[in-house]
Design an enzyme around this catalytic site. Structure first.
Site, PDB file in Angstrom:
ATOM      1  N   ASP A   8      -5.810  -5.716  10.416  1.00  0.00           N
ATOM      2  CA  ASP A   8      -5.293  -4.574   9.660  1.00  0.00           C
ATOM      3  C   ASP A   8      -5.345  -3.390  10.604  1.00  0.00           C
ATOM      4  O   ASP A   8      -6.420  -2.826  10.855  1.00  0.00           O
ATOM      5  CB  ASP A   8      -6.144  -4.340   8.415  1.00  0.00           C
ATOM      6  CG  ASP A   8      -5.912  -2.960   7.784  1.00  0.00           C
ATOM      7  OD1 ASP A   8      -4.865  -2.340   8.061  1.00  0.00           O
ATOM      8  OD2 ASP A   8      -6.795  -2.502   7.016  1.00  0.00           O
ATOM      9  N   ASN A  11      -3.958   3.773  10.796  1.00  0.00           N
ATOM     10  CA  ASN A  11      -3.782   4.947  11.650  1.00  0.00           C
ATOM     11  C   ASN A  11      -5.081   5.359  12.332  1.00  0.00           C
ATOM     12  O   ASN A  11      -5.053   5.926  13.430  1.00  0.00           O
ATOM     13  CB  ASN A  11      -3.245   6.118  10.825  1.00  0.00           C
ATOM     14  CG  ASN A  11      -1.812   5.908  10.399  1.00  0.00           C
ATOM     15  OD1 ASN A  11      -0.932   5.758  11.229  1.00  0.00           O
ATOM     16  ND2 ASN A  11      -1.567   5.886   9.096  1.00  0.00           N
ATOM     17  N   THR A  12      -6.213   5.087  11.697  1.00  0.00           N
ATOM     18  CA  THR A  12      -7.502   5.482  12.248  1.00  0.00           C
ATOM     19  C   THR A  12      -8.329   4.300  12.728  1.00  0.00           C
ATOM     20  O   THR A  12      -8.913   4.336  13.807  1.00  0.00           O
ATOM     21  CB  THR A  12      -8.319   6.264  11.192  1.00  0.00           C
ATOM     22  OG1 THR A  12      -7.563   7.404  10.766  1.00  0.00           O
ATOM     23  CG2 THR A  12      -9.652   6.735  11.767  1.00  0.00           C
ATOM     24  N   ARG A  13      -8.391   3.226  11.913  1.00  0.00           N
ATOM     25  CA  ARG A  13      -9.234   2.088  12.240  1.00  0.00           C
ATOM     26  C   ARG A  13      -8.420   0.801  12.357  1.00  0.00           C
ATOM     27  O   ARG A  13      -7.449   0.597  11.621  1.00  0.00           O
ATOM     28  CB  ARG A  13     -10.317   1.877  11.177  1.00  0.00           C
ATOM     29  CG  ARG A  13     -11.231   3.052  10.943  1.00  0.00           C
ATOM     30  CD  ARG A  13     -12.085   3.378  12.137  1.00  0.00           C
ATOM     31  NE  ARG A  13     -13.027   2.309  12.487  1.00  0.00           N
ATOM     32  CZ  ARG A  13     -13.824   2.374  13.556  1.00  0.00           C
ATOM     33  NH1 ARG A  13     -13.777   3.423  14.370  1.00  0.00           N
ATOM     34  NH2 ARG A  13     -14.665   1.377  13.817  1.00  0.00           N
ATOM     35  N   TYR A 109      10.376  -0.387  -5.271  1.00  0.00           N
ATOM     36  CA  TYR A 109      10.686   0.516  -4.159  1.00  0.00           C
ATOM     37  C   TYR A 109      12.167   0.410  -3.826  1.00  0.00           C
ATOM     38  O   TYR A 109      12.722  -0.691  -3.731  1.00  0.00           O
ATOM     39  CB  TYR A 109       9.843   0.138  -2.939  1.00  0.00           C
ATOM     40  CG  TYR A 109       9.107   1.311  -2.325  1.00  0.00           C
ATOM     41  CD1 TYR A 109       8.152   2.011  -3.060  1.00  0.00           C
ATOM     42  CD2 TYR A 109       9.359   1.717  -1.011  1.00  0.00           C
ATOM     43  CE1 TYR A 109       7.474   3.075  -2.504  1.00  0.00           C
ATOM     44  CE2 TYR A 109       8.687   2.789  -0.453  1.00  0.00           C
ATOM     45  CZ  TYR A 109       7.746   3.470  -1.199  1.00  0.00           C
ATOM     46  OH  TYR A 109       7.077   4.542  -0.650  1.00  0.00           O
ATOM     47  N   ASP A 118       0.504  -1.657   4.805  1.00  0.00           N
ATOM     48  CA  ASP A 118      -0.877  -1.598   4.320  1.00  0.00           C
ATOM     49  C   ASP A 118      -0.917  -1.477   2.802  1.00  0.00           C
ATOM     50  O   ASP A 118      -1.757  -2.099   2.137  1.00  0.00           O
ATOM     51  CB  ASP A 118      -1.636  -0.439   4.977  1.00  0.00           C
ATOM     52  CG  ASP A 118      -0.945   0.916   4.796  1.00  0.00           C
ATOM     53  OD1 ASP A 118       0.254   0.963   4.423  1.00  0.00           O
ATOM     54  OD2 ASP A 118      -1.619   1.935   5.031  1.00  0.00           O
ATOM     55  N   ARG A 119       0.021  -0.703   2.240  1.00  0.00           N
ATOM     56  CA  ARG A 119       0.076  -0.579   0.784  1.00  0.00           C
ATOM     57  C   ARG A 119       0.435  -1.919   0.144  1.00  0.00           C
ATOM     58  O   ARG A 119      -0.207  -2.355  -0.816  1.00  0.00           O
ATOM     59  CB  ARG A 119       1.095   0.489   0.383  1.00  0.00           C
ATOM     60  CG  ARG A 119       0.671   1.915   0.701  1.00  0.00           C
ATOM     61  CD  ARG A 119       1.802   2.897   0.454  1.00  0.00           C
ATOM     62  NE  ARG A 119       2.195   2.945  -0.960  1.00  0.00           N
ATOM     63  CZ  ARG A 119       3.283   3.563  -1.401  1.00  0.00           C
ATOM     64  NH1 ARG A 119       4.110   4.135  -0.537  1.00  0.00           N
ATOM     65  NH2 ARG A 119       3.555   3.583  -2.696  1.00  0.00           N
ATOM     66  N   THR A 193     -18.508  28.723  -0.064  1.00  0.00           N
ATOM     67  CA  THR A 193     -17.207  28.328   0.474  1.00  0.00           C
ATOM     68  C   THR A 193     -17.195  26.848   0.842  1.00  0.00           C
ATOM     69  O   THR A 193     -16.226  26.123   0.570  1.00  0.00           O
ATOM     70  CB  THR A 193     -16.855  29.162   1.714  1.00  0.00           C
ATOM     71  OG1 THR A 193     -16.801  30.544   1.330  1.00  0.00           O
ATOM     72  CG2 THR A 193     -15.506  28.756   2.296  1.00  0.00           C
TER      73      THR A 193
END
Length: 270
Positions: A8, A11-13, A109, A118-119, A193
């Site tokens: 898999d 974008n990050t892992r 879709y 991935d979805r 904040t």
């Protein structure tokens, strides 16, 4: 007995797992994968890191009978991934895409080829675990929310910035807001904040899930199960539980839905 290697590439892992043919994607035991691991996806850009990954995997597990993957990190990442094991050139790599067919499932879709792999993989993975009306939430770099009917129909979904992207956007595009840091006291309305940023971003994510539940009910697809996955899944689940929101009894954190979906698809294509 056969062994399947699954990737898999997000974008990050980049996550990988190997599983023996004695197991099934519908299994829910804690120890599902025989081998698994995760690295930063950007590591694929480095020949040294690719060599380290390939060496580690090839020495950790026997030669697999099939390799399959989902990738949303671009064509170059696919090329780099498929270059990992020159010694296994006789193994065919199988790529799951958003328009890959899966028995008993289809999507509304407009152009399935544009649906993120991935979805679609996560939706297939959720379908393997439950045949009920489900909401699949993948809380990673982006947060995706998808509606899956008990009839196997994917009714569509949403893509919104993930928690880290929300935090970074506020820091980058405002003059006086810092990069917020989560702490144990961040609950309810913020009285600083930092708390206001953390709580506001959490509220945006949880609020989107609640809106999806309401909208699905209006569509006569009342959600019976929420599957929560991704790097921020446990953080979101903790906030949901502490605030007693969304009907926590029907939410389950299920790590590796994308891997599970790719695995299920692979079994039908070997």
């Amino acid at each position: 007995m056969s062994l399947y290697l699954i990737f898999d590439v997000g974008n990050t892992r980049l996550k990988w797992a190997a599983v023996e043919s004695t197991k099934q994607p519908s299994d829910q035991q804690k120890k599902l994968w025989d081998y698994s691991g995760s690295i930063n996806t950007q590591s694929l850009q480095s020949p040294e890191h690719r060599a380290e990954l390939a060496d580690y995997i090839s020495k950790t597990l026997p030669k697999p009978d099939a390799i399959a993957f989902s990738c949303v990190a671009g064509k170059e990442a696919i090329h780099q991934l498929q270059s990992l094991f020159p010694q296994w050139q006789d193994i065919q790599w199988k790529q799951l895409s958003g328009d890959s067919a899966f028995d008993g499932m289809r999507t509304l879709y407009q152009d399935p080829s544009k649906l993120g792999s991935d979805r679609w993989s996560a939706i297939i993975g959720a379908r393997c675990l439950s045949k009920t009306n489900s909401l699949i939430v993948n809380a990673g770099t982006a947060t995706t929310i998808d509606v899956l009917g008990s009839n196997g129909m994917h009714y569509g979904g949403w893509i919104l910035p993930g928690l880290s992207l929300m935090h970074q956007s506020l820091e980058a595009n405002t003059a006086q807001l810092p990069l917020a840091a989560r702490d144990a006291s961040t609950q309810g309305f913020g009285t600083s904040t930092n708390e206001a940023i953390i709580g506001g971003c959490d509220a945006a994510q949880i609020g989107a899930i609640q809106y999806a539940l309401d909208l699905a009910k209006q569509m006569n697809v009342p959600i019976e199960k929420i599957w929560l996955d991704g790097g921020n899944a446990k953080t979101l689940m903790n906030q949901i539980q502490q605030a007693n929101l969304l009907g926590t009894e029907k939410i389950e954190v299920s790590e590796g839905l994308v891997l599970r979906g790719v695995w299920a698809w692979l079994l039908k294509n070997i």
